[in-house]
Design an enzyme around this catalytic site. Structure first.
Site, PDB file in Angstrom:
ATOM      1  CD  GLU A 438      -2.812   1.531   0.538  1.00 18.65           C
ATOM      2  OE1 GLU A 438      -2.987   0.755  -0.418  1.00 18.65           O
ATOM      3  OE2 GLU A 438      -3.539   2.522   0.740  1.00 18.65           O
ATOM      4  CG  ASP A 511       2.730   1.823   6.670  1.00 19.97           C
ATOM      5  OD1 ASP A 511       3.736   1.296   6.150  1.00 19.97           O
ATOM      6  OD2 ASP A 511       2.294   2.943   6.352  1.00 19.97           O
ATOM      7  CG  ASP A 513      -0.311   2.828  10.127  1.00 17.42           C
ATOM      8  OD1 ASP A 513      -0.758   1.922   9.385  1.00 17.42           O
ATOM      9  OD2 ASP A 513       0.012   3.955   9.715  1.00 17.42           O
ATOM     10  CG  ASP A 515      -4.391   4.680   7.474  1.00 11.94           C
ATOM     11  OD1 ASP A 515      -5.540   4.619   7.959  1.00 11.94           O
ATOM     12  OD2 ASP A 515      -3.798   5.748   7.226  1.00 11.94           O
TER      13      ASP A 515
END
Ligand code: TSJ
Length: 646
Positions: A438, A511, A513, A515
């Protein structure tokens, strides 16, 4: 098989003892053979092995309440109000039957090979395995007059069966502590895991009370009492409520039958919801048959047939029009199938597929006999179901057209591979990998860091499709998912052909995180719904980038978890610098290769069906239209979905 028919017998007591020891030593030597693994799954399996005995007693009609307690120190205590394991001397072995249950390795069992117990059949399967793998085990039995107790350590009897008091209530209590010499990874029980399984058992055994209590923290005792008079129908209802799915007809359709000689029974509950997903849960002797088998085949086959016969009879499908497909009649269907039978045969390594052919016939006949009648007697429900199936058929037609259009378009545009794909040189799927990344900056690092001989990079961009509300036809037009489909080359839906797959490993790299977790959930849900064989065949992986870099002088250390970070920090002593990676983009190409992409050193998680099914469930809740269940979910899982903006 009755207790007095156990085949492991010898003449002398001394000889017995040796054989008994040998039997349980085998379990300690190869625990995986008996409980699947020595990880968390195996640990929880110990509890199921014990509880299953009480459930058998309930099915025999003698037990109404089962208590499962997690005590401080990760000790499990299971109490039932059945007849109590018999304490009389077992004639062939010359020792109490209850002692036999705990010290003789019984034939069968889920992972050992051979058959499996049935309600009212062989009891005590598994108790000896649990005993062998426990630091200690205690059993207490009350026969209505006397209370007996016996203790074992690592499978060995350390006290005789002793009378310790009087009692009027019959029942059995088993307490054990899993052996950390065996369960080296963890000995900590997960309340959610146990409660999910015990709730499921309560659904499958209508009317039985199963209460789970977590007493590990005396300040915060947690408890659930599961009891469902509605059995498998309650199960279907629960799934719809939990997933916040709106149903398209109010009643849950429920059928039940036995075979002629009463040696097998089948029960089905089904209801349609507004989603496009099918969820069929099947069980044989209360064991979840994840890979289906004959009972599920019988159900699907006769459902398709009955629906088409009915549609023809009432002219819902006209002459010259095509029949509804199996997928059409299962769109939005939630069904639970539970069969109970003697001598259940399980196929496949994991024993998750039922093989008895007579179950195909039994379930097929049950649906044939009862469903048509149900539809005729409930015209409003029938109307809702057929409207849905006919819509599904039309959508499938539309999907076919969209697919052909997409194909023509790619054919016209030339080579047919997505423009952003950085392909690898090798064409050998035994070595090729594709990283789905991504974000363009991470995509850039990945392209720079990869080994282009066998690693391809596909950066994702574009608007995320809400797969939740999309059928196959929408996927074909989506600019985020189309490049994935084209790059993989194997098609989607019922057309999927893994022989055309262009990469052996498909690695989702996002990631660490919120998202990133979003994109992982989306991709897993997409693969789960539209390219499931990729998961089943073990092609899908999740890359594990490090969370921290700890630098001391010129040395870099990478930590992939908080625990690892702490360990490195304490090993290094003072004077180091620590960097928290917030995204893949913060690593340069070389670092990304070294920490996340180099096959020699990287950590990757292979996605299993369970993970994907869980992602799918999360997705349904997060992306559905209902606000309340979403908030509930987020509150309950706050520690996992911090800052989630949905
Ligand atoms: F096996 C075990 F230790 F794991 C275990 C067995 C654990 C627990 C918590 C319960 C039981 C258990 C066994 N509960 N109830 C029974 N029942 C019998 O073993 C039993 C009782 C009576 C008769 C009979 O024919 O009179 C037969 C059986 C098998």
């Amino acid at each position: 098989m009755e207790l007095n028919e156990i085949s492991q017998t010898t003449e002398k007591y001394g000889a017995d003892e040796i054989q008994v020891l040998e039997g349980l030593e085998a379990v300690r030597k190869r625990p995986g053979m008996y409980i699947g693994s020595t990880g968390p799954r195996g640990l929880h399996h110990l509890v199921y092995e014990i509880v299953d005995n009480s459930i058998d007693e309930a099915l025999a009609g003698y037990c109404t309440k089962i208590d499962v307690n997690i005590l401080p120190g990760e000790i499990i205590k299971v109490v039932d109000n059945g007849r109590g394991i018999p304490v009389g001397i077992q004639p062939k072995l010359g020792i109490p039957a209850v002692t036999v249950v705990f010290t003789v390795l019984h034939a069968g069992g889920k992972f050992g090979g051979g058959g499996y117990k049935v309600a009212g059949g062989l009891h005590g399967v598994g108790a000896s395995v649990v005993n062998a793998l426990s630091e200690w085990t205690e059993v207490e039995v009350c026969d209505g007059t006397d209370v007996y107790r016996q203790r074992f350590e690592r499978g060995n009897q350390v006290t005789e069966l002793e009378k310790i008091g009087k009692g009027t209530q019959t029942g059995t209590t088993v307490t054990f502590k899993a052996d950390t010499e065996i369960f080296t990874e963890t000995d900590v029980y997960d309340y959610e895991v146990l409660s999910t399984r015990l709730r499921e058992q309560a659904f499958l055994n209508a009317g039985v009370h199963i209460e789970l209590t977590d007493e590990r923290d005396p300040e915060n005792i947690v408890s659930n009492d599961f009891c469902y008079e509605g059995g498998v129908s309650s199960f279907v209802d629960y799934i719809h409520k939990k997933r916040a799915l709106d149903v398209i007809h109010p009643d849950i359709i429920h059928f039940q039958a036995k075979n002629e000689d009463d040696t097998a029974s089948a029960e089905i509950a089904m209801q349609y919801n507004e989603s496009y997903n099918e969820l069929i849960l099947s069980f044989a002797n209360n064991i979840h048959t994840n890979d289906g088998g004959t009972h599920e085949e019988g159900f699907k086959r006769s459902l398709t047939r009955v629906m088409n016969d009915y549609a023809r009879k009432f002219n819902l499908i006209k002459e010259g029009e095509k029949n509804l497909s199996g997928e059409d009649v299962r769109e939005g269907l939630t069904a639970v199938i539970s069969v109970k039978l003697k001598d259940a045969q399980f196929e496949s390594q994991t024993k998750a597929k039922l093989g008895n052919t007579e179950m195909r016939t039994l379930v097929d006949k049950l649906v044939s006999d009862k469903l048509e009648q149900y539809l005729e007697e409930n015209p409003a429900t029938a109307k809702a179901i057929f409207e849905k199936a006919l819509m599904a058929a039309r959508a499938r037609d539309a999907a076919r057209k969209a697919r052909d259009l997409a194909r023509r378009k790619t054919a016209m545009e030339g080579a047919g591979l997505p423009g952003k794909l950085a392909d690898c040189q090798s064409k050998n799927v035994d070595e090729t990998e594709i990283y789905i990344v991504e974000g363009d900056s991470a995509g850039g690092s990945a392209k720079g860091g990869r080994d282009r001989r066998f690693q391809a990079i596909l950066p994702l961009w574009g608007k995320m499709l809400n797969v939740e509300k999309a059928r196959l036809d929408k996927v074909y037009g989506n600019d985020k998912l189309m490049p994935v489909i084209t790059a993989l080359g194997c098609g989607i839906g019922d057309e999927i052909d893994l022989s055309k797959l262009r990469y052996g490993k498909i690695i989702i790299m996002a990631d660490a995180d919120v998202d990133g977790s979003h994109i992982r959930t989306l991709m897993l849900t997409f693969f789960f719904r539209f390219m499931r064989p990729l998961i089943e065949e073990g092609h899908i992986y999740i890359a594990q980038p490090p969370l921290y870099r700890i630098t001391k002088g010129k040395e870099h250390h990478y930590a992939y978890s908080d625990q690892e970070r702490d360990k490195i920090m304490s090993e290094l002593g003072g004077k180091y610098e620590i960097q928290r990676y917030k995204g893949l983009g913060e690593m340069d190409a070389e670092q990304l290769w070294e920490t996340t992409m180099d096959p020699a050193t990287r950590i990757m998680l292979r996605v299993e069906m369970e993970d994907a099914a869980a992602a799918d469930e999360v997705f349904t809740i997060l992306m559905g239209d209902k606000v309340e269940p979403r908030r509930e979910f987020i509150e309950k899982n706050a520690k996992y979905v911090q800052n989630l903006d949905v």
